[in-house]
Motif scaffolding. Structure first.
Motif, PDB file in Angstrom:
ATOM      1  N   ASP A  42     -10.850  13.988  -3.075  1.00  0.00           N
ATOM      2  CA  ASP A  42     -11.687  13.003  -3.773  1.00  0.00           C
ATOM      3  C   ASP A  42     -12.551  12.176  -2.815  1.00  0.00           C
ATOM      4  O   ASP A  42     -13.257  11.263  -3.236  1.00  0.00           O
ATOM      5  N   GLY A  43     -12.492  12.486  -1.509  1.00  0.00           N
ATOM      6  CA  GLY A  43     -13.302  11.786  -0.519  1.00  0.00           C
ATOM      7  C   GLY A  43     -12.602  10.625   0.168  1.00  0.00           C
ATOM      8  O   GLY A  43     -13.150  10.021   1.076  1.00  0.00           O
ATOM      9  N   GLN A  44     -11.394  10.288  -0.249  1.00  0.00           N
ATOM     10  CA  GLN A  44     -10.643   9.169   0.346  1.00  0.00           C
ATOM     11  C   GLN A  44     -10.113   9.567   1.726  1.00  0.00           C
ATOM     12  O   GLN A  44      -9.518  10.622   1.886  1.00  0.00           O
ATOM     13  N   VAL A  45     -10.355   8.727   2.723  1.00  0.00           N
ATOM     14  CA  VAL A  45      -9.822   8.934   4.066  1.00  0.00           C
ATOM     15  C   VAL A  45      -8.438   8.295   4.124  1.00  0.00           C
ATOM     16  O   VAL A  45      -8.269   7.126   3.779  1.00  0.00           O
ATOM     17  N   MET A  46      -7.454   9.070   4.537  1.00  0.00           N
ATOM     18  CA  MET A  46      -6.081   8.587   4.672  1.00  0.00           C
ATOM     19  C   MET A  46      -5.705   8.577   6.147  1.00  0.00           C
ATOM     20  O   MET A  46      -5.854   9.589   6.836  1.00  0.00           O
ATOM     21  N   LEU A  47      -5.255   7.425   6.627  1.00  0.00           N
ATOM     22  CA  LEU A  47      -4.764   7.279   7.993  1.00  0.00           C
ATOM     23  C   LEU A  47      -3.244   7.292   7.938  1.00  0.00           C
ATOM     24  O   LEU A  47      -2.648   6.606   7.109  1.00  0.00           O
ATOM     25  N   HIS A  48      -2.632   8.048   8.806  1.00  0.00           N
ATOM     26  CA  HIS A  48      -1.179   8.100   8.871  1.00  0.00           C
ATOM     27  C   HIS A  48      -0.758   7.389  10.153  1.00  0.00           C
ATOM     28  O   HIS A  48      -1.182   7.767  11.242  1.00  0.00           O
TER      29      HIS A  48
END
Length: 110
Positions: free
Chosen positions: A43-49
């Motif tokens: 969906d275009g969301q950037v996720m940082l772990h």
């Protein structure tokens, strides 16, 4: 379009450490963390772990809401829920490169 996230991280950047602050915590909840994985959701969301810098345990995914340049050359990332993740100047360049790579999808690292 793929239903799977695009997993990206450049291991040549080395360890990217920053400070995670939770403004809703009584003491500000500042914790030193390590960015170890980033992905781009379908969906275009950037996720940082991230994970605690002093413990190599399973990390916590945080959704990126915004990026702010700091006057000292550092970088402040606003995460969903209002938490702030700040990187000092010497780590900020690697984080900038990583975010730009995600935004442009030009340099994937799987």
């Amino acid at each position: 379009m793929s239903e799977h996230p695009i997993r990206m991280f450049d291991p040549r950047l080395g360890t990217l450490r920053g400070e995670l602050a939770d403004p809703s915590a009584a003491n500000g909840g500042v914790q030193t963390v390590e960015l170890f994985h980033v992905d781009l959701q379908p969906d275009g969301q950037v996720m940082l772990h991230i994970r605690p810098a002093d413990r190599p345990v399973a990390g916590e995914p945080l959704a990126l809401d915004g990026v702010n340049e700091l006057t000292d050359g550092g970088l402040e990332l606003t995460m969903a829920g209002g938490r702030k993740l700040q990187f000092p100047q010497d780590h900020a360049a690697g984080v900038r490169d990583l975010i730009l790579s995600l935004a442009n999808r030009t340099t994937p690292y799987f």
